[in-house]
Design a protein around this motif. Structure first.
Motif, PDB file in Angstrom:
ATOM      1  N   TYR A 182      90.358  24.157 -27.638  1.00  0.00           N
ATOM      2  CA  TYR A 182      89.572  24.478 -26.531  1.00  0.00           C
ATOM      3  C   TYR A 182      88.253  23.808 -26.410  1.00  0.00           C
ATOM      4  CZ  TYR A 182      92.557  28.399 -25.079  1.00  0.00           C
ATOM      5  OH  TYR A 182      93.628  29.099 -24.610  1.00  0.00           O
ATOM      6  N   GLU A 183      87.474  23.288 -27.412  1.00  0.00           N
ATOM      7  CA  GLU A 183      86.304  22.581 -26.892  1.00  0.00           C
ATOM      8  C   GLU A 183      86.427  21.366 -26.386  1.00  0.00           C
ATOM      9  OE1 GLU A 183      83.131  24.303 -30.475  1.00  0.00           O
ATOM     10  OE2 GLU A 183      84.591  22.533 -31.005  1.00  0.00           O
ATOM     11  N   ASN A 184      87.594  20.431 -26.967  1.00  0.00           N
ATOM     12  CA  ASN A 184      87.815  19.189 -26.581  1.00  0.00           C
ATOM     13  C   ASN A 184      88.677  18.880 -25.201  1.00  0.00           C
ATOM     14  OD1 ASN A 184      86.025  18.067 -28.574  1.00  0.00           O
ATOM     15  ND2 ASN A 184      87.740  18.502 -30.074  1.00  0.00           N
ATOM     16  N   LEU A 185      89.758  19.902 -24.975  1.00  0.00           N
ATOM     17  CA  LEU A 185      90.573  19.721 -23.824  1.00  0.00           C
ATOM     18  C   LEU A 185      90.349  20.396 -22.589  1.00  0.00           C
ATOM     19  CD1 LEU A 185      93.629  19.184 -25.923  1.00  0.00           C
ATOM     20  CD2 LEU A 185      92.248  17.325 -25.274  1.00  0.00           C
ATOM     21  N   ALA A 186      89.197  21.245 -22.490  1.00  0.00           N
ATOM     22  CA  ALA A 186      88.910  21.929 -21.392  1.00  0.00           C
ATOM     23  C   ALA A 186      88.413  21.013 -20.236  1.00  0.00           C
ATOM     24  CB  ALA A 186      87.795  22.883 -21.842  1.00  0.00           C
ATOM     25  N   ASP A 196      87.721  24.944 -16.751  1.00  0.00           N
ATOM     26  CA  ASP A 196      89.062  25.370 -16.707  1.00  0.00           C
ATOM     27  C   ASP A 196      90.007  25.332 -18.121  1.00  0.00           C
ATOM     28  OD1 ASP A 196      91.600  26.293 -15.488  1.00  0.00           O
ATOM     29  OD2 ASP A 196      91.947  24.342 -15.125  1.00  0.00           O
ATOM     30  N   TYR A 197      90.445  26.329 -18.542  1.00  0.00           N
ATOM     31  CA  TYR A 197      90.844  26.635 -19.847  1.00  0.00           C
ATOM     32  C   TYR A 197      92.413  26.432 -19.824  1.00  0.00           C
ATOM     33  CZ  TYR A 197      86.323  27.535 -21.571  1.00  0.00           C
ATOM     34  OH  TYR A 197      85.013  27.558 -21.853  1.00  0.00           O
ATOM     35  N   THR A 198      93.209  26.124 -18.709  1.00  0.00           N
ATOM     36  CA  THR A 198      94.593  26.283 -18.609  1.00  0.00           C
ATOM     37  C   THR A 198      95.225  25.163 -19.366  1.00  0.00           C
ATOM     38  OG1 THR A 198      94.213  26.907 -16.137  1.00  0.00           O
ATOM     39  CG2 THR A 198      96.380  26.026 -16.823  1.00  0.00           C
ATOM     40  N   ILE A 199      94.977  23.922 -19.355  1.00  0.00           N
ATOM     41  CA  ILE A 199      95.628  22.753 -20.337  1.00  0.00           C
ATOM     42  C   ILE A 199      95.267  23.344 -21.808  1.00  0.00           C
ATOM     43  CG2 ILE A 199      95.468  20.544 -20.922  1.00  0.00           C
ATOM     44  CD1 ILE A 199      94.750  19.892 -18.038  1.00  0.00           C
ATOM     45  N   PRO A 200      94.188  23.611 -22.268  1.00  0.00           N
ATOM     46  CA  PRO A 200      94.045  23.894 -23.705  1.00  0.00           C
ATOM     47  C   PRO A 200      95.009  25.329 -24.167  1.00  0.00           C
ATOM     48  CG  PRO A 200      92.056  23.711 -23.079  1.00  0.00           C
ATOM     49  CD  PRO A 200      92.858  23.589 -21.707  1.00  0.00           C
ATOM     50  N   GLY A 201      95.148  26.102 -23.173  1.00  0.00           N
ATOM     51  CA  GLY A 201      95.904  27.407 -23.286  1.00  0.00           C
ATOM     52  C   GLY A 201      97.552  26.923 -23.595  1.00  0.00           C
ATOM     53  N   TYR A 202      98.046  26.018 -22.466  1.00  0.00           N
ATOM     54  CA  TYR A 202      99.445  25.587 -22.752  1.00  0.00           C
ATOM     55  C   TYR A 202      99.489  24.657 -24.200  1.00  0.00           C
ATOM     56  CZ  TYR A 202     100.296  27.118 -17.772  1.00  0.00           C
ATOM     57  OH  TYR A 202     100.529  27.743 -16.628  1.00  0.00           O
TER      58      TYR A 202
END
Length: 134
Positions: free
Chosen positions: A34-38, A47-53
């Motif tokens: 979540y820290e590096n891919l948001a 946007d935290y969509t990509i880290p969630g997936y």
């Protein structure tokens, strides 16, 4: 005017404190994701969509590995498809748990233990076959 600047400063710093507090409570690998891919969009919102997936995919892959190494039986294709569909649905719930519990880390440890167990089992079977062949 000075009071207005102070209030704007407090409002601007509040989300950062909340984000820092949430990150400090997250488990290790999930926090890293979540820290590096948001991503930040044009308006400045995070946007935290990509880290969630990515977290969901990681949990599903690790769960599938643990299932395959520890519990899978030889089944017809349609039964395997049903099992993996329900495994995926369960992984959605595990993803929510992974925010504050070490779900990914636990699945990695389980996979490593099962890999060691299976490799020893395969090696022992191979040695038995060699002993019977002599």
């Amino acid at each position: 005017m000075l009071l207005n600047l102070a209030l704007n400063f407090i409002q601007a710093s509040a989300p950062t404190d909340e984000i820092t507090q949430v990150y400090s409570r997250m488990s290790g690998i999930t926090r890293y994701i979540y820290e590096n891919l948001a991503t930040v969009d044009a308006s400045g919102a995070v946007d935290y969509t990509i880290p969630g997936y990515i977290t969901l995919a990681l949990i599903f892959v690790l769960s599938a590995i643990v299932y395959k190494l520890g519990f899978a039986k030889t089944l017809p294709l349609w039964q395997n498809a049903i099992i993996y569909i329900f495994l995926f649905l369960g992984c959605i719930m595990l993803t929510f748990f992974a925010f504050f519990l070490p779900m990914v880390e636990g699945l990695i440890v389980a996979a490593l233990i099962l890999i060691v167990y299976k490799s020893r089992l395969w090696r022992e079977k191979r040695e038995e076959q060699k002993a019977v062949a002599k």
